[in-house]
Design an enzyme around this catalytic site. Structure first.
Site, PDB file in Angstrom:
ATOM      1  N   SER A  15      -5.529 -14.249   1.394  1.00 54.72           N
ATOM      2  CA  SER A  15      -6.381 -13.269   0.725  1.00 54.72           C
ATOM      3  C   SER A  15      -6.517 -13.666  -0.736  1.00 54.72           C
ATOM      4  CB  SER A  15      -5.748 -11.881   0.854  1.00 54.72           C
ATOM      5  OG  SER A  15      -6.517 -10.926   0.162  1.00 54.72           O
ATOM      6  N   SER A  27     -13.266  -3.963  -0.286  1.00 62.52           N
ATOM      7  CA  SER A  27     -14.178  -3.144  -1.114  1.00 62.52           C
ATOM      8  C   SER A  27     -15.643  -3.465  -0.819  1.00 62.52           C
ATOM      9  CB  SER A  27     -13.877  -3.311  -2.613  1.00 62.52           C
ATOM     10  OG  SER A  27     -12.656  -2.704  -2.958  1.00 62.52           O
ATOM     11  N   TYR A  75       0.851  -1.193   0.000  1.00 66.44           N
ATOM     12  CA  TYR A  75       0.000   0.000   0.000  1.00 66.44           C
ATOM     13  C   TYR A  75       0.891   1.248   0.000  1.00 66.44           C
ATOM     14  CZ  TYR A  75      -3.993  -3.098   0.896  1.00 66.44           C
ATOM     15  OH  TYR A  75      -4.956  -4.092   0.815  1.00 66.44           O
ATOM     16  N   LEU A  83     -18.016  -1.583  -0.191  1.00 69.49           N
ATOM     17  CA  LEU A  83     -18.896  -0.629  -0.881  1.00 69.49           C
ATOM     18  C   LEU A  83     -18.480  -0.503  -2.350  1.00 69.49           C
ATOM     19  CD1 LEU A  83     -19.203   2.129   1.882  1.00 69.49           C
ATOM     20  CD2 LEU A  83     -20.914   0.425   1.240  1.00 69.49           C
TER      21      LEU A  83
HETATM   22  N1  LIG Z   1      -6.803  -8.087  -0.276  1.00 67.17           N
HETATM   23  C1  LIG Z   1      -6.955  -7.382  -1.369  1.00 67.17           C
HETATM   24  O1  LIG Z   1      -6.635  -7.803  -2.480  1.00 67.17           O
HETATM   25  C2  LIG Z   1      -7.560  -6.006  -1.224  1.00 67.17           C
HETATM   26  C3  LIG Z   1      -7.913  -5.258  -2.371  1.00 67.17           C
HETATM   27  C4  LIG Z   1      -8.500  -4.006  -2.180  1.00 67.17           C
HETATM   28  C5  LIG Z   1      -8.708  -3.512  -0.887  1.00 67.17           C
HETATM   29  N2  LIG Z   1      -8.329  -4.269   0.192  1.00 67.17           N
HETATM   30  C6  LIG Z   1      -8.577  -3.799   1.585  1.00 67.17           C
HETATM   31  O2  LIG Z   1      -9.933  -3.409   1.677  1.00 67.17           O
HETATM   32  C7  LIG Z   1     -10.002  -2.078   2.183  1.00 67.17           C
HETATM   33  C8  LIG Z   1     -11.236  -1.407   1.667  1.00 67.17           C
HETATM   34  O3  LIG Z   1     -11.231  -1.352   0.239  1.00 67.17           O
HETATM   35  P1  LIG Z   1     -11.906  -0.106  -0.486  1.00 67.17           P
HETATM   36  O4  LIG Z   1     -11.238   1.145  -0.058  1.00 67.17           O
HETATM   37  O5  LIG Z   1     -11.996  -0.398  -1.939  1.00 67.17           O
HETATM   38  O6  LIG Z   1     -13.375  -0.188   0.196  1.00 67.17           O
HETATM   39  P2  LIG Z   1     -14.734   0.577   0.045  1.00 67.17           P
HETATM   40  O7  LIG Z   1     -15.151   0.929   1.436  1.00 67.17           O
HETATM   41  O8  LIG Z   1     -15.632  -0.272  -0.800  1.00 67.17           O
HETATM   42  O9  LIG Z   1     -14.429   1.894  -0.793  1.00 67.17           O
HETATM   43  C9  LIG Z   1     -13.893   3.053  -0.217  1.00 67.17           C
HETATM   44  C10 LIG Z   1     -13.981   4.159  -1.233  1.00 67.17           C
HETATM   45  O10 LIG Z   1     -15.375   4.497  -1.416  1.00 67.17           O
HETATM   46  C11 LIG Z   1     -15.511   5.893  -1.319  1.00 67.17           C
HETATM   47  N3  LIG Z   1     -16.853   6.250  -0.800  1.00 67.17           N
HETATM   48  C12 LIG Z   1     -17.753   6.960  -1.497  1.00 67.17           C
HETATM   49  N4  LIG Z   1     -18.857   7.140  -0.769  1.00 67.17           N
HETATM   50  C13 LIG Z   1     -18.647   6.544   0.421  1.00 67.17           C
HETATM   51  C14 LIG Z   1     -19.446   6.418   1.597  1.00 67.17           C
HETATM   52  N5  LIG Z   1     -20.667   6.943   1.677  1.00 67.17           N
HETATM   53  N6  LIG Z   1     -18.948   5.725   2.637  1.00 67.17           N
HETATM   54  C15 LIG Z   1     -17.713   5.181   2.561  1.00 67.17           C
HETATM   55  N7  LIG Z   1     -16.904   5.274   1.467  1.00 67.17           N
HETATM   56  C16 LIG Z   1     -17.381   5.954   0.405  1.00 67.17           C
HETATM   57  C17 LIG Z   1     -14.424   6.315  -0.370  1.00 67.17           C
HETATM   58  O11 LIG Z   1     -14.189   7.698  -0.553  1.00 67.17           O
HETATM   59  P3  LIG Z   1     -14.009   8.679   0.740  1.00 67.17           P
HETATM   60  O12 LIG Z   1     -12.644   8.391   1.246  1.00 67.17           O
HETATM   61  O13 LIG Z   1     -14.198  10.034   0.170  1.00 67.17           O
HETATM   62  O14 LIG Z   1     -15.093   8.336   1.726  1.00 67.17           O
HETATM   63  C18 LIG Z   1     -13.267   5.436  -0.814  1.00 67.17           C
HETATM   64  O15 LIG Z   1     -12.625   6.000  -1.951  1.00 67.17           O
HETATM   65  C19 LIG Z   1      -8.672  -1.453   1.760  1.00 67.17           C
HETATM   66  O16 LIG Z   1      -8.310  -0.343   2.558  1.00 67.17           O
HETATM   67  C20 LIG Z   1      -7.726  -2.613   1.985  1.00 67.17           C
HETATM   68  O17 LIG Z   1      -7.394  -2.707   3.368  1.00 67.17           O
HETATM   69  C21 LIG Z   1      -7.771  -5.491   0.035  1.00 67.17           C
END
Ligand SMILES: NC(=O)c1ccc[n+]([C@@H]2O[C@H](COP(=O)([O-])OP(=O)(O)OC[C@H]3O[C@@H](n4cnc5c(N)ncnc54)[C@H](OP(=O)(O)O)[C@@H]3O)[C@@H](O)[C@H]2O)c1
Length: 314
Positions: A165, A217, A61, A219
């Site tokens: 994962s 992810s 990251y 959301l």
């Molecule tokens: N193992 C893997 O291969 C893998 C891959 C991807 C991710 N991950 C893990 O999963 C975690 C989460 O992934 P993700 O960031 O894609 O998750 P997510 O919670 O689905 O998406 C977050 C994104 O959505 C946006 N967003 C828009 N409206 C929102 C709302 N109302 N509430 C919350 N978020 C909103 C956020 O922007 P704002 O910041 O403006 O709220 C942010 O850019 C990562 O941090 C990581 O730890 C793991």
């Protein structure tokens, strides 16, 4: 926030986790600014204050910068370490190293796992990682070699528990057969925009083996929230309009929000799915935490499934 036992381990985590992928504000370490770092630190503290106790990382990251930023937050808030669970990952190697022709690749060699763990410990500024996960299945995985590396890390007190994962059930089974240490989590993409794990045996295996699914992810990178800022290429084609109509209808009827309903849908699953919230906006982080206190009925859950599938069940 309520807590949940992770897998068969003695580790308790908050019902929702906080993901640190986005806390540097960029994927490029050279582009990190004082301002983006300040925002990242504020996001971590907002999550901590809102009751999230499981923090998810990976060595890649922002090429380690996310772990470094988190390490600074821990240093400035020494009591935080005692009450949180730190998860991180290894196994993905970046292109161009050690030579210009090296592609992106996965590396579960013992040497790489042990070396990566040392680097993460240093960046995080801790003596132990609570959950160490293999990030993406290595096509060249030798389960016995991985098991040996895990034992070394556990015996040295550097890691408490292990997980994987993006593993298919057959890959989990192959590794677990060789590994005397129980795998406690499989971190996979699960959301109303991605139902793959409901149908490929992943969630069935979690139920049968008492592994906890950590949902990345949850959301859909923002497509189930207020919009996406940065998506993975695999998420670009997600169409969430239809399911969002149903999410919004339930949110309106129940006096709640889209975020809460979409996350509560994951929380209802009997495996104890732990959504990893990825927002860096303190208000959105706090809003997501409210899903912990929101219960969907079985009828509402199936209405959302039907909308996500775009088809009636037989
Ligand atoms: N193992 C893997 O291969 C893998 C891959 C991807 C991710 N991950 C893990 O999963 C975690 C989460 O992934 P993700 O960031 O894609 O998750 P997510 O919670 O689905 O998406 C977050 C994104 O959505 C946006 N967003 C828009 N409206 C929102 C709302 N109302 N509430 C919350 N978020 C909103 C956020 O922007 P704002 O910041 O403006 O709220 C942010 O850019 C990562 O941090 C990581 O730890 C793991």
């Amino acid at each position: 926030m309520k807590t949940i036992q992770l897998g068969t381990s003695g580790i308790q985590s908050s019902r929702l986790a906080y993901g640190c992928w986005r806390i540097a504000g960029t994927w490029d370490p050279a582009a990190v600014t004082r301002d983006s770092e300040t925002k990242g630190r504020a996001a971590v503290l907002a999550a901590y204050e809102a009751g999230y106790t499981l923090f998810d990382h990976a060595d890649i990251y922002c090429d380690g910068v996310a772990e470094t930023i988190f390490g600074k937050v821990l240093k400035e808030n020494p009591r935080m370490r005692e009450s949180i669970v730190i998860a991180t990952k290894c196994g993905i190697r970046k292109p161009g190293e050690p030579d210009a022709l090296a592609p992106v690749r996965y590396d579960f060699s013992s040497e790489h796992i042990l070396w990566s763990c040392e680097q993460s410990l240093k960046r995080l500024g801790v003596s132990t990682i609570d959950i160490y996960q293999l990030h993406r299945p290595d096509y060249l995985m030798n389960p016995e070699e991985v098991a040996g590396a895990f034992s070394k890390l556990k015996d040295a007190g550097k890691v408490r528990e292990f997980g994987v994962s993006n593993f298919r059930p057959s890959q989990v089974a192959a590794l677990q057969k060789a590994c005397p240490i129980r795998l406690i989590v499989n971190q996979v993409e699960i959301s109303l925009a991605n139902l793959v794990t409901f149908n490929d045996g992943t969630l069935d295996q979690c139920l049968a083996e008492h592994m906890t699914p950590l949902a990345w992810s949850p959301l859909a990178g923002g497509k189930l929230g207020g919009g996406a800022k940065k998506l993975l290429p695999s998420q670009e084609a997600y169409r969430t309009e239809r399911v969002l109509q149903e999410v919004d209808a339930i949110a309106k009827a129940r006096g709640s929000t889209r975020t809460v309903v979409a996350l509560a849908w994951l929380l209802k699953h009997p495996t104890g799915i732990v959504p990893i919230v990825g927002s860096t906006d303190p208000a959105n982080i706090r809003e997501a935490a409210k899903a912990d206190a929101f219960e969907l009925s079985r009828e509402e859950w199936y209405r959302l499934l039907e909308a996500a599938l775009g088809a009636r069940l037989p």
